[in-house]
Motif scaffolding. Sequence first.
Motif, PDB file in Angstrom:
ATOM      1  N   VAL A  40       0.814  -1.217   0.000  1.00  0.00           N
ATOM      2  CA  VAL A  40       0.000   0.000   0.000  1.00  0.00           C
ATOM      3  C   VAL A  40       0.852   1.274   0.000  1.00  0.00           C
ATOM      4  CG1 VAL A  40      -1.701   1.313   1.312  1.00  0.00           C
ATOM      5  CG2 VAL A  40      -1.971  -1.150   1.051  1.00  0.00           C
ATOM      6  N   PRO A  41       1.945   1.351   0.789  1.00  0.00           N
ATOM      7  CA  PRO A  41       2.750   2.587   0.750  1.00  0.00           C
ATOM      8  C   PRO A  41       3.305   2.916  -0.631  1.00  0.00           C
ATOM      9  CG  PRO A  41       3.348   1.267   2.662  1.00  0.00           C
ATOM     10  CD  PRO A  41       2.445   0.424   1.831  1.00  0.00           C
ATOM     11  N   GLY A  42       3.410   1.900  -1.497  1.00  0.00           N
ATOM     12  CA  GLY A  42       3.896   2.152  -2.844  1.00  0.00           C
ATOM     13  C   GLY A  42       3.018   3.135  -3.612  1.00  0.00           C
ATOM     14  N   MET A  43       1.719   3.182  -3.300  1.00  0.00           N
ATOM     15  CA  MET A  43       0.829   4.127  -3.965  1.00  0.00           C
ATOM     16  C   MET A  43       1.181   5.562  -3.607  1.00  0.00           C
ATOM     17  SD  MET A  43      -2.847   2.167  -3.549  1.00  0.00           S
ATOM     18  CE  MET A  43      -3.696   3.465  -4.449  1.00  0.00           C
ATOM     19  N   PHE A  44       1.492   5.781  -2.324  1.00  0.00           N
ATOM     20  CA  PHE A  44       1.873   7.138  -1.906  1.00  0.00           C
ATOM     21  C   PHE A  44       3.232   7.525  -2.476  1.00  0.00           C
ATOM     22  CE2 PHE A  44      -0.673   5.495   1.784  1.00  0.00           C
ATOM     23  CZ  PHE A  44      -1.820   6.216   1.482  1.00  0.00           C
ATOM     24  N   ILE A  45       4.151   6.559  -2.515  1.00  0.00           N
ATOM     25  CA  ILE A  45       5.495   6.852  -3.016  1.00  0.00           C
ATOM     26  C   ILE A  45       5.465   7.149  -4.511  1.00  0.00           C
ATOM     27  CG2 ILE A  45       7.760   5.817  -3.471  1.00  0.00           C
ATOM     28  CD1 ILE A  45       7.560   4.446  -0.760  1.00  0.00           C
ATOM     29  N   ILE A  46       4.659   6.411  -5.275  1.00  0.00           N
ATOM     30  CA  ILE A  46       4.610   6.661  -6.716  1.00  0.00           C
ATOM     31  C   ILE A  46       3.914   7.993  -6.995  1.00  0.00           C
ATOM     32  CG2 ILE A  46       2.416   5.520  -7.242  1.00  0.00           C
ATOM     33  CD1 ILE A  46       5.670   5.364  -9.282  1.00  0.00           C
ATOM     34  N   ASN A  47       2.943   8.355  -6.194  1.00  0.00           N
ATOM     35  CA  ASN A  47       2.305   9.670  -6.347  1.00  0.00           C
ATOM     36  C   ASN A  47       3.309  10.783  -6.058  1.00  0.00           C
ATOM     37  OD1 ASN A  47      -0.224  11.373  -6.567  1.00  0.00           O
ATOM     38  ND2 ASN A  47       0.398  11.893  -4.490  1.00  0.00           N
ATOM     39  N   LEU A  48       4.103  10.623  -5.003  1.00  0.00           N
ATOM     40  CA  LEU A  48       5.131  11.606  -4.672  1.00  0.00           C
ATOM     41  C   LEU A  48       6.201  11.665  -5.762  1.00  0.00           C
ATOM     42  CD1 LEU A  48       6.289  13.579  -2.566  1.00  0.00           C
ATOM     43  CD2 LEU A  48       7.406  11.617  -1.470  1.00  0.00           C
ATOM     44  N   THR A  49       6.564  10.514  -6.292  1.00  0.00           N
ATOM     45  CA  THR A  49       7.594  10.460  -7.336  1.00  0.00           C
ATOM     46  C   THR A  49       7.133  11.143  -8.612  1.00  0.00           C
ATOM     47  OG1 THR A  49       8.449   8.374  -6.441  1.00  0.00           O
ATOM     48  CG2 THR A  49       9.029   8.900  -8.712  1.00  0.00           C
ATOM     49  N   LEU A  50       5.899  10.906  -9.023  1.00  0.00           N
ATOM     50  CA  LEU A  50       5.379  11.549 -10.231  1.00  0.00           C
ATOM     51  C   LEU A  50       5.287  13.069 -10.055  1.00  0.00           C
ATOM     52  CD1 LEU A  50       2.598   8.994 -11.260  1.00  0.00           C
ATOM     53  CD2 LEU A  50       4.843   9.325 -12.310  1.00  0.00           C
ATOM     54  N   SER A  51       4.902  13.514  -8.857  1.00  0.00           N
ATOM     55  CA  SER A  51       4.867  14.959  -8.595  1.00  0.00           C
ATOM     56  C   SER A  51       6.264  15.558  -8.715  1.00  0.00           C
ATOM     57  CB  SER A  51       4.300  15.231  -7.197  1.00  0.00           C
ATOM     58  OG  SER A  51       2.948  14.843  -7.118  1.00  0.00           O
ATOM     59  N   ASN A  52       7.252  14.855  -8.161  1.00  0.00           N
ATOM     60  CA  ASN A  52       8.630  15.344  -8.232  1.00  0.00           C
ATOM     61  C   ASN A  52       9.146  15.366  -9.672  1.00  0.00           C
ATOM     62  OD1 ASN A  52       8.771  15.676  -5.447  1.00  0.00           O
ATOM     63  ND2 ASN A  52       9.613  13.644  -5.098  1.00  0.00           N
ATOM     64  N   LEU A  53       8.777  14.362 -10.446  1.00  0.00           N
ATOM     65  CA  LEU A  53       9.228  14.315 -11.841  1.00  0.00           C
ATOM     66  C   LEU A  53       8.620  15.451 -12.663  1.00  0.00           C
ATOM     67  CD1 LEU A  53       9.231  10.485 -12.674  1.00  0.00           C
ATOM     68  CD2 LEU A  53      11.195  12.025 -12.650  1.00  0.00           C
ATOM     69  N   LEU A  54       7.337  15.715 -12.462  1.00  0.00           N
ATOM     70  CA  LEU A  54       6.703  16.822 -13.173  1.00  0.00           C
ATOM     71  C   LEU A  54       7.308  18.157 -12.762  1.00  0.00           C
ATOM     72  CD1 LEU A  54       2.948  15.727 -13.103  1.00  0.00           C
ATOM     73  CD2 LEU A  54       4.429  15.909 -15.106  1.00  0.00           C
ATOM     74  N   MET A  55       7.578  18.319 -11.474  1.00  0.00           N
ATOM     75  CA  MET A  55       8.224  19.541 -10.997  1.00  0.00           C
ATOM     76  C   MET A  55       9.603  19.701 -11.635  1.00  0.00           C
ATOM     77  SD  MET A  55       7.845  22.103  -8.753  1.00  0.00           S
ATOM     78  CE  MET A  55       6.719  21.491  -7.507  1.00  0.00           C
ATOM     79  N   THR A  56      10.332  18.586 -11.737  1.00  0.00           N
ATOM     80  CA  THR A  56      11.677  18.637 -12.317  1.00  0.00           C
ATOM     81  C   THR A  56      11.635  18.939 -13.806  1.00  0.00           C
ATOM     82  OG1 THR A  56      12.414  17.005 -10.683  1.00  0.00           O
ATOM     83  CG2 THR A  56      13.814  17.334 -12.602  1.00  0.00           C
ATOM     84  N   ALA A  57      10.672  18.367 -14.502  1.00  0.00           N
ATOM     85  CA  ALA A  57      10.625  18.515 -15.959  1.00  0.00           C
ATOM     86  C   ALA A  57      10.012  19.835 -16.409  1.00  0.00           C
ATOM     87  CB  ALA A  57       9.831  17.350 -16.564  1.00  0.00           C
ATOM     88  N   LEU A  58       9.120  20.427 -15.604  1.00  0.00           N
ATOM     89  CA  LEU A  58       8.407  21.626 -16.039  1.00  0.00           C
ATOM     90  C   LEU A  58       8.864  22.893 -15.326  1.00  0.00           C
ATOM     91  CD1 LEU A  58       4.790  20.174 -16.252  1.00  0.00           C
ATOM     92  CD2 LEU A  58       6.352  20.618 -18.141  1.00  0.00           C
ATOM     93  N   ASN A  59       8.866  22.870 -13.996  1.00  0.00           N
ATOM     94  CA  ASN A  59       9.089  24.098 -13.245  1.00  0.00           C
ATOM     95  C   ASN A  59      10.562  24.454 -13.075  1.00  0.00           C
ATOM     96  OD1 ASN A  59       6.382  22.771 -11.898  1.00  0.00           O
ATOM     97  ND2 ASN A  59       6.219  24.971 -12.179  1.00  0.00           N
ATOM     98  N   MET A  60      11.383  23.480 -12.799  1.00  0.00           N
ATOM     99  CA  MET A  60      12.804  23.782 -12.607  1.00  0.00           C
ATOM    100  C   MET A  60      13.456  24.378 -13.851  1.00  0.00           C
ATOM    101  SD  MET A  60      14.330  20.746 -10.228  1.00  0.00           S
ATOM    102  CE  MET A  60      13.505  20.196  -8.739  1.00  0.00           C
ATOM    103  N   PRO A  61      13.230  23.831 -15.058  1.00  0.00           N
ATOM    104  CA  PRO A  61      13.852  24.440 -16.245  1.00  0.00           C
ATOM    105  C   PRO A  61      13.401  25.876 -16.472  1.00  0.00           C
ATOM    106  CG  PRO A  61      13.086  22.226 -16.742  1.00  0.00           C
ATOM    107  CD  PRO A  61      12.535  22.577 -15.407  1.00  0.00           C
ATOM    108  N   LEU A  62      12.127  26.172 -16.218  1.00  0.00           N
ATOM    109  CA  LEU A  62      11.646  27.534 -16.439  1.00  0.00           C
ATOM    110  C   LEU A  62      12.200  28.501 -15.386  1.00  0.00           C
ATOM    111  CD1 LEU A  62       7.964  26.827 -17.454  1.00  0.00           C
ATOM    112  CD2 LEU A  62       9.879  27.440 -18.918  1.00  0.00           C
ATOM    113  N   THR A  63      12.388  28.011 -14.171  1.00  0.00           N
ATOM    114  CA  THR A  63      13.047  28.847 -13.169  1.00  0.00           C
ATOM    115  C   THR A  63      14.488  29.125 -13.573  1.00  0.00           C
ATOM    116  OG1 THR A  63      11.655  27.979 -11.388  1.00  0.00           O
ATOM    117  CG2 THR A  63      13.722  29.003 -10.736  1.00  0.00           C
TER     118      THR A  63
END
Length: 343
Positions: A40-63
């Motif tokens: 069950v904790p894998g669901m929370f970890i994958i949700n956190l991981t996908l959020s981090n990946l989107l932040m890395t791919a979209l927001n960090m480059p524009l900053t």
Amino acid sequence: MGTGEVILSCFVGVLMVVSLLSNVLVLICFLYSAEIRKQVPGMFIINLTLSNLLMTALNMPLTLVGIISKEQPGVDAFCRIVGFLETFLLTNSMLSMAALSTDRWIAVVFPLSYNSKMRYKDAAIMLGYTWFHSLCFPVVAIGLSWVGYNRLYASCTLSQSRPDDRMQFVVFTVVFHTLSFLLSLVVLCFTYLKVLRVARFHCKRIDVITMQTLVLLVDIHPSVRQRCLEEQKRRRQRATKKISTFIGTFILCFAPYVITRLVELSESIPINPYWGVVSKCLAYSKAVSDPFVYSLLRHQYKKTWMDIINRLLKRSSLNSSALTGETQNSNFVPTDDGNTFHD
């Protein structure tokens, strides 16, 4: 660019590379291991991981672009979309950590009833609330045109430029950070301190049993007795270090940015633009620390990614061996009489 911009640009670049590699590795481990997916904790970890990946791919480059060019990256509509995503992803990552801490609290405090209290259905409900909560504030902000380019942070984020609705924006910002950062911090502290209390209680019981055993074993060598006592001490320290890491990284990464956003509301207190970008980078650094704090340094994930590496190395070795064998075979040319000779 000045020296400060160069240093900040390099810092953001390093954050992007490390965050991308570490979060992708977590995602690969999740997809590779059926055992991790079943938990069950894998669901929370994958949700956190996908959020981090989107932040890395979209927001960090524009900053990074904002730091280098000192201008808004893209048109207003594009910047508003990016700011909407940033607000959503930051809130989602905070609440995901709170959900993870709740899961561990239930697992440690109620171990016998964990399977009935935390099922996939219950985890899905928690994630559904996390997404709903995370979407509410950016939807309101973009509807009121409170999302745009903010020069203080060199990024597209929450921003207010109209003086007539300043008071409403102040109330919105305070409520937003109270129900995202502060709420998550309260949940983290409550759950992990409860976990630490239970862990110390179990360690104390184990210590008592161990000491009673050592007393009974009168012929035990003093070095063995000393090692047992040292192991007891290390066990207590490991529990404290883990809890301190979970709470400490959350505060260290998010608190400076949240405090800066609140101080920004007071026009009488000036904020150094370099500090604004640094606080934003600290918030981004949570995407770097999360894979190591919650996943990659755990035994199950270590075993998984080591297994992946070993399989890749084994496959590479087999391919090179096959290629070498084909090369050797190609050096033997048949003659007319049926024999072969080496070319």
